[in-house]
Design a protein around this motif. Sequence first.
Motif, PDB file in Angstrom:
ATOM      1  N   ALA A  11       0.610  -1.246   0.146  1.00 17.16           N
ATOM      2  CA  ALA A  11      -0.218   0.087  -0.041  1.00 17.16           C
ATOM      3  C   ALA A  11       0.832   1.228   0.048  1.00 17.16           C
ATOM      4  N   GLN A  12       1.967   1.318   0.902  1.00 19.59           N
ATOM      5  CA  GLN A  12       2.729   2.394   0.864  1.00 19.59           C
ATOM      6  C   GLN A  12       3.596   2.698  -0.451  1.00 19.59           C
ATOM      7  N   LEU A  13       4.089   1.506  -0.831  1.00 20.85           N
ATOM      8  CA  LEU A  13       4.623   1.559  -2.397  1.00 20.85           C
ATOM      9  C   LEU A  13       3.610   2.015  -3.516  1.00 20.85           C
ATOM     10  N   ASN A  14       2.687   1.668  -3.585  1.00 21.49           N
ATOM     11  CA  ASN A  14       1.169   1.817  -4.395  1.00 21.49           C
ATOM     12  C   ASN A  14       1.149   3.530  -4.236  1.00 21.49           C
ATOM     13  N   ALA A  15       1.087   3.813  -3.322  1.00 23.64           N
ATOM     14  CA  ALA A  15       0.697   5.370  -2.821  1.00 23.64           C
ATOM     15  C   ALA A  15       1.636   6.066  -3.523  1.00 23.64           C
ATOM     16  N   ALA A  16       2.986   5.743  -3.035  1.00 27.67           N
ATOM     17  CA  ALA A  16       3.996   6.618  -3.580  1.00 27.67           C
ATOM     18  C   ALA A  16       4.256   6.556  -5.123  1.00 27.67           C
ATOM     19  N   LEU A  17       3.884   5.447  -5.664  1.00 29.62           N
ATOM     20  CA  LEU A  17       4.028   5.268  -7.156  1.00 29.62           C
ATOM     21  C   LEU A  17       2.928   6.149  -7.860  1.00 29.62           C
ATOM     22  N   LYS A  18       1.788   6.353  -7.165  1.00 30.60           N
ATOM     23  CA  LYS A  18       0.808   7.017  -7.711  1.00 30.60           C
ATOM     24  C   LYS A  18       1.000   8.578  -7.934  1.00 30.60           C
ATOM     25  N   GLU A  19       1.883   9.033  -6.964  1.00 34.99           N
ATOM     26  CA  GLU A  19       2.454  10.661  -7.088  1.00 34.99           C
ATOM     27  C   GLU A  19       3.720  10.909  -7.977  1.00 34.99           C
ATOM     28  N   VAL A  20       4.330   9.887  -8.396  1.00 38.98           N
ATOM     29  CA  VAL A  20       5.903  10.266  -9.021  1.00 38.98           C
ATOM     30  C   VAL A  20       5.543  10.646 -10.457  1.00 38.98           C
ATOM     31  N   GLY A  21       6.688  11.042 -10.927  1.00 38.74           N
ATOM     32  CA  GLY A  21       6.687  11.302 -12.582  1.00 38.74           C
ATOM     33  C   GLY A  21       7.326  10.606 -13.254  1.00 38.74           C
ATOM     34  N   VAL A  22       8.315   9.483 -12.698  1.00 37.17           N
ATOM     35  CA  VAL A  22       9.293   8.757 -13.168  1.00 37.17           C
ATOM     36  C   VAL A  22       9.321   7.589 -12.423  1.00 37.17           C
ATOM     37  N   VAL A  23       9.516   6.416 -12.874  1.00 39.18           N
ATOM     38  CA  VAL A  23       9.966   5.020 -12.325  1.00 39.18           C
ATOM     39  C   VAL A  23      11.067   4.657 -13.027  1.00 39.18           C
ATOM     40  N   VAL A  24      12.451   4.130 -12.209  1.00 40.36           N
ATOM     41  CA  VAL A  24      13.363   3.446 -12.975  1.00 40.36           C
ATOM     42  C   VAL A  24      13.879   2.370 -12.491  1.00 40.36           C
ATOM     43  N   VAL A  25      13.790   1.130 -13.375  1.00 37.50           N
ATOM     44  CA  VAL A  25      13.964  -0.090 -12.739  1.00 37.50           C
ATOM     45  C   VAL A  25      15.456  -0.448 -12.689  1.00 37.50           C
ATOM     46  N   THR A  26      16.052  -0.914 -11.695  1.00 37.17           N
ATOM     47  CA  THR A  26      17.493  -1.103 -11.816  1.00 37.17           C
ATOM     48  C   THR A  26      17.723  -2.724 -11.230  1.00 37.17           C
ATOM     49  N   ARG A  27      18.885  -3.276 -11.893  1.00 37.39           N
ATOM     50  CA  ARG A  27      19.213  -4.610 -11.348  1.00 37.39           C
ATOM     51  C   ARG A  27      20.451  -4.389 -10.460  1.00 37.39           C
ATOM     52  N   ASN A  28      20.536  -4.582  -9.222  1.00 35.47           N
ATOM     53  CA  ASN A  28      21.415  -4.617  -8.385  1.00 35.47           C
ATOM     54  C   ASN A  28      22.060  -5.694  -7.692  1.00 35.47           C
TER      55      ASN A  28
END
Length: 171
Positions: A11-28
């Motif tokens: 729920a926290q991650l979903n709420a954060a993702l609804k507010e952002v302008g960009v998401v970058v997926v990284t492999r670490n």
Amino acid sequence: MDRSQKSDAVAQLNAALKEVGVVVVTRNSGLTVAQSTALRGQMREAGASYKVAKNSLAKLALKDTAYEGLEEHLTGPTALAYSEDPVAAAKAAVEFAKTNDKLEIVGGSMGGQMLDEAGIRALASLPSLDELRAKLVGLVNAPATKIAQVVNAPAAKLARVFGAYAAKDAA
């Protein structure tokens, strides 16, 4: 992590993702704790967040957001970098990846637009939102400054002429 903790994290991650302008997926793969801490600090300085989440939980968090298409990138040891500024997270991730080969840019999304690694690198090369605002203010301010200089120029010239006549008369 029990079921209620997992649902809270989603729920926290979903709420954060609804507010952002960009998401970058990284492999670490292979990042040490110190390197991961340095990356998080660099992200924080840029105004971005960096979240390592279990892929199944991240996929659940992506549902009902503009970033649902990123699910295909969530394989292996991945993490999500995100920010409200469309450039900040991409710029911080790319800068860190330049100095550390253990961080790999997989892809990302800006709004609903899916981006591959090259797209994220191109996004990172753009100026940030604050830089663009500063340039815009400079462009708007420049004509006003020029007008003030043009208006003040005749008075300054007159003052110099009067000063020259006064110096001539005194000599």
